[in-house]
Design a protein around this motif. Sequence first.
Motif, PDB file in Angstrom:
ATOM      1  N   TRP A  42       0.783  -1.176  -0.224  1.00 53.56           N
ATOM      2  CA  TRP A  42      -0.131  -0.049  -0.088  1.00 53.56           C
ATOM      3  C   TRP A  42       1.026   1.209   0.058  1.00 53.56           C
ATOM      4  CZ3 TRP A  42      -0.584   4.249   3.234  1.00 53.56           C
ATOM      5  CH2 TRP A  42      -1.470   5.085   2.986  1.00 53.56           C
ATOM      6  N   GLU A  70      -4.326  -9.934  -2.378  1.00 55.07           N
ATOM      7  CA  GLU A  70      -5.615  -9.462  -2.633  1.00 55.07           C
ATOM      8  C   GLU A  70      -6.508 -10.298  -1.506  1.00 55.07           C
ATOM      9  OE1 GLU A  70      -5.478  -9.869  -7.478  1.00 55.07           O
ATOM     10  OE2 GLU A  70      -5.507 -11.712  -6.408  1.00 55.07           O
ATOM     11  N   VAL A  71      -7.737  -9.821  -1.408  1.00 56.35           N
ATOM     12  CA  VAL A  71      -8.275 -10.492  -0.453  1.00 56.35           C
ATOM     13  C   VAL A  71      -9.409 -11.331  -1.399  1.00 56.35           C
ATOM     14  CG1 VAL A  71     -10.490 -10.059   1.146  1.00 56.35           C
ATOM     15  CG2 VAL A  71      -8.529  -8.469   1.281  1.00 56.35           C
ATOM     16  N   ARG A  72      -9.514 -12.597  -1.024  1.00 52.45           N
ATOM     17  CA  ARG A  72     -10.357 -13.569  -1.842  1.00 52.45           C
ATOM     18  C   ARG A  72     -11.307 -14.379  -0.970  1.00 52.45           C
ATOM     19  NH1 ARG A  72      -8.330 -14.789  -6.968  1.00 52.45           N
ATOM     20  NH2 ARG A  72      -6.378 -13.673  -7.374  1.00 52.45           N
ATOM     21  N   ARG A  77     -12.741 -16.047  -5.737  1.00 52.58           N
ATOM     22  CA  ARG A  77     -12.949 -14.646  -6.371  1.00 52.58           C
ATOM     23  C   ARG A  77     -12.160 -13.429  -5.378  1.00 52.58           C
ATOM     24  NH1 ARG A  77     -17.779 -13.141  -4.997  1.00 52.58           N
ATOM     25  NH2 ARG A  77     -17.850 -14.918  -3.387  1.00 52.58           N
ATOM     26  N   VAL A  78     -11.620 -12.721  -6.287  1.00 51.07           N
ATOM     27  CA  VAL A  78     -11.225 -11.366  -5.731  1.00 51.07           C
ATOM     28  C   VAL A  78     -12.142 -10.539  -5.012  1.00 51.07           C
ATOM     29  CG1 VAL A  78      -9.712  -9.160  -5.830  1.00 51.07           C
ATOM     30  CG2 VAL A  78      -9.197 -11.299  -7.176  1.00 51.07           C
ATOM     31  N   LEU A  79     -12.334 -10.066  -3.812  1.00 50.88           N
ATOM     32  CA  LEU A  79     -13.182  -9.346  -2.873  1.00 50.88           C
ATOM     33  C   LEU A  79     -12.716  -7.976  -2.995  1.00 50.88           C
ATOM     34  CD1 LEU A  79     -14.279 -11.676  -0.414  1.00 50.88           C
ATOM     35  CD2 LEU A  79     -15.384 -11.295  -2.596  1.00 50.88           C
ATOM     36  N   THR A  80     -13.480  -6.806  -2.944  1.00 46.54           N
ATOM     37  CA  THR A  80     -13.288  -5.375  -2.862  1.00 46.54           C
ATOM     38  C   THR A  80     -14.037  -5.171  -1.587  1.00 46.54           C
ATOM     39  OG1 THR A  80     -15.149  -4.502  -3.797  1.00 46.54           O
ATOM     40  CG2 THR A  80     -13.070  -4.970  -5.311  1.00 46.54           C
ATOM     41  N   VAL A  81     -14.094  -3.953  -0.939  1.00 48.20           N
ATOM     42  CA  VAL A  81     -14.467  -3.539   0.144  1.00 48.20           C
ATOM     43  C   VAL A  81     -16.412  -3.571   0.019  1.00 48.20           C
ATOM     44  CG1 VAL A  81     -14.660  -1.022  -0.386  1.00 48.20           C
ATOM     45  CG2 VAL A  81     -14.614  -1.927   2.106  1.00 48.20           C
ATOM     46  N   GLN A  82     -16.561  -3.412  -1.299  1.00 51.38           N
ATOM     47  CA  GLN A  82     -18.254  -3.385  -1.549  1.00 51.38           C
ATOM     48  C   GLN A  82     -18.492  -4.914  -1.382  1.00 51.38           C
ATOM     49  OE1 GLN A  82     -16.009  -1.642  -3.557  1.00 51.38           O
ATOM     50  NE2 GLN A  82     -16.325   0.486  -3.195  1.00 51.38           N
ATOM     51  N   ASP A  83     -17.863  -5.907  -1.473  1.00 48.68           N
ATOM     52  CA  ASP A  83     -18.125  -7.255  -1.560  1.00 48.68           C
ATOM     53  C   ASP A  83     -18.233  -8.057  -0.225  1.00 48.68           C
ATOM     54  OD1 ASP A  83     -18.091  -7.364  -4.285  1.00 48.68           O
ATOM     55  OD2 ASP A  83     -16.157  -7.555  -4.524  1.00 48.68           O
TER      56      ASP A  83
END
Length: 93
Positions: A42, A70-72, A77-83
């Motif tokens: 970051w 990555e957060v999976r 699946r790759v996850l974002t904060v919206q997921d």
Amino acid sequence: MPGGPHGILDTRPASDGSAWQEYVLTEKGRSLFPILVALGQWGQEHCFQAGEPRTRVLDKAHGKPVKPLEVRAADGRVLTVQDVRLERPPPQG
């Protein structure tokens, strides 16, 4: 205090034989490795000017940079904060 206040670091005699002490990571401290890599990645992206020299994390075996973490999801699946959502555990009674 062995393991420091949170058991992350320990001390041992300095490897050069001097009277100093060295800090070393405990097993608990080593488990912070993914967090430290993620924070470093970051910082590489957000805290340097274009062209400014920066430290890289390299794979010792191949000398290549480590891929961004990555957060999976459990299915890959790759996850974002919206997921994601946070869920509080039910009260224990």
